[in-house]
Design a protein around this motif. Structure first.
Motif, short mmCIF file in Angstrom:
data_model
loop_
_atom_site.label_atom_id
_atom_site.label_comp_id
_atom_site.label_asym_id
_atom_site.label_seq_id
_atom_site.Cartn_x
_atom_site.Cartn_y
_atom_site.Cartn_z
N ASP A 177 3.72 4.02 -7.81
CA ASP A 177 5.03 4.52 -7.38
C ASP A 177 5.20 5.99 -7.69
O ASP A 177 5.78 6.75 -6.90
CB ASP A 177 6.16 3.70 -7.99
CG ASP A 177 6.11 3.63 -9.51
OD1 ASP A 177 5.14 4.11 -10.11
OD2 ASP A 177 7.06 3.07 -10.10
N ASN A 195 -0.23 7.50 -2.45
CA ASN A 195 -0.69 6.14 -2.73
C ASN A 195 -2.21 6.11 -2.90
O ASN A 195 -2.74 5.52 -3.85
CB ASN A 195 -0.24 5.22 -1.58
CG ASN A 195 -0.72 3.80 -1.72
OD1 ASN A 195 -1.89 3.51 -1.55
ND2 ASN A 195 0.21 2.89 -1.99
N SER A 243 4.44 0.63 -3.55
CA SER A 243 4.09 -0.61 -4.24
C SER A 243 2.84 -1.32 -3.74
O SER A 243 2.33 -2.21 -4.43
CB SER A 243 5.27 -1.59 -4.13
OG SER A 243 5.58 -1.86 -2.76
N ASP A 244 2.32 -0.94 -2.60
CA ASP A 244 1.22 -1.70 -1.98
C ASP A 244 -0.13 -1.05 -2.24
O ASP A 244 -0.44 -0.01 -1.65
CB ASP A 244 1.46 -1.83 -0.48
CG ASP A 244 0.45 -2.75 0.19
OD1 ASP A 244 -0.45 -3.27 -0.51
OD2 ASP A 244 0.56 -2.96 1.41
#
Length: 430
Positions: free
Chosen positions: A338, A327, A286-287
């Motif tokens: 995700d 990511n 998520s980051d």
């Protein structure tokens, strides 16, 4: 009433496979409970990491004194499946459990699959000896022990089943061990959960239909995953050989490796790369501001820890590396964050362990069915691109990855020439 002949193998495997599952599940539950305690203690008392070199010295001395017969670890378990005269001492289970928990307590970067597989293998071999089974049945029980340990420690019984079949030989599936592996993995998972263990829940990515542009992005993604998998495998193996050549005494080797891990920890200034690193794995989903170098740092921490001789597995660190890499790639390629983390998490271990089917199933069990086509594509391509190498040098090669006839014999990866296409690997006549 006499059972028909066709029912006897079923009853045998329900009993023996179930027994292996019970002991594997109990062992995994105890291990995961102690691992949580060790991680929680380290996180509340971070200064303990400075004593990692001392812990390495003591652990190395203990392992050098009593652990020589089990020093092969996962490779010993795989060798035992193929070599009937290779026994797995029962002491492997408690020793590897204690050693892994202490590795995590003092801040080493390692996983848990290796411990679960070794515990499952040693306990399965004890069951085989107790009941005096045939050599063939023993091999199938050892595969069941691998499946029971893997499935119960991650809460993924179907992936554990496939892992037990797929990891033993590259290019061939050991279907004769399917039933005992399934029974052991399912029972092991039920036992572990029944004893109160709660596994980490992962985010479930939204479905994303396959398109031609998306396929192109996944191919680029797979090339990057394969490159990082090769880097991890080669760095870990080469560091281990260098340690053994220049620091032959295991206690000193572990102390020196621990000192390097502490120095690296001090330099980076964060605890994120110690232990399992589950919080960062979840963060990768998520980051968008996750540090781009996170995957490389975890790779280095883990390679230093494992090559020096500390105990543990590679799976969760590879999950970390893969999720962090995914990511970064998701941001570069315009993929959902995700989904990129999910695919990277599964595909990197699939490529490094030569188990694309097991990890594709594991992705579904952990992350939901929507990831399946994407994980299968990336895992398969990355698996092929990594060549004939892997984190388990004792894995046997039954057929070259790019096809061709079966090899005349199952060849351990550690015995392969640099280029297996060249003379030196016997192939069966077409």
């Amino acid at each position: 009433m006499r059972l028909p002949p066709s029912a006897r193998p079923l009853m045998q495997w329900l009993f023996l496979g179930g027994l292996v599952g019970i002991v594997s599940g109990v062992a995994s539950a105890v291990f995961l409970y102690l691992l949580d305690l060790a991680t929680d203690f380290r996180e509340r008392h971070t200064a303990i990491v400075y004593t990692l070199p001392v812990a390495g010295l003591v652990l190395g001395a203990l392992y050098d004194r009593w652990g020589k017969p089990i020093r092969g670890g996962n490779n010993l378990v795989i060798d035992s499946v193929h070599e009937g005269d290779t026994r797995i001492p029962l002491r492997m289970a408690p020793m590897v459990l204690l050693g892994t928990v202490l590795t995590h307590l003092f801040g080493g970067s390692a996983g848990r699959e290796g411990t679960a597989v070794q515990m499952g293998g040693s306990l399965a071999d004890a069951v085989a000896r107790r009941f005096g089974v045939t050599a063939t049945t023993r091999r199938e029980l050892l595969a069941a022990g691998i499946a029971g340990g893997f499935g119960s420690v991650f809460g993924t019984p179907i992936a554990g089943t496939m892992f037990g079949l797929e990891v033993v030989v590259i290019g061939r599936m050991s279907y004769e061990a399917l039933l005992p592996s399934l029974v052991a993995a399912v029972v092991g998972d039920l036992v572990t959960r029944g004893l109160g263990i709660v596994h980490t829940p992962y985010p479930v990515p939204a479905p994303l239909p396959l398109t031609v542009p998306l396929l192109g992005k996944w191919l680029v993604f797979a090339v990057a995953v394969a490159g990082v998998a090769v880097l991890f495998v080669e760095l870990t193996h080469r560091l281990k050989k260098a340690w053994e050549r220049h620091v032959p005494a295991l206690p000193l080797r572990m102390a020196a490796g621990g000192a390097l891990v502490v120095a690296l920890w001090w330099l980076v200034g964060t605890d994120a790369y110690l232990g399992l690193g589950v919080p960062t794995i979840l963060r990768a989903f998520s980051d968008p501001n996750l540090p781009g170098e996170a995957f490389a740092l975890k790779l280095l921490f883990t390679a230093l820890t494992l090559s020096a001789g500390f105990l543990g597995g590679e799976v969760t660190p590879l999950f970390f590396i893969g999720a962090a890499l995914g990511n970064v790639l998701a941001r570069l390629l315009g993929l959902p964050l995700d989904l990129g983390a999910a695919v990277g998490l599964a595909a990197l271990f699939a490529a490094a362990a030569n188990t694309p089917l097991a990890l594709s199933i594991m992705a579904v069990e952990l992350l939901g069915a929507s990831v399946l086509p994407h994980v299968v594509i990336v895992s398969t391509v990355a698996y092929l691109l990594t060549g004939h190498r892997g984190i388990y040098p004792s894995q046997r090669l039954g057929r070259l990855k790019h096809g061709g006839p079966l090899l005349r014999r199952l060849v351990p990866l550690r015995e392969l020439p640099q280029e297996p296409d060249r003379p030196g690997v016997d192939r069966a006549p077409e």
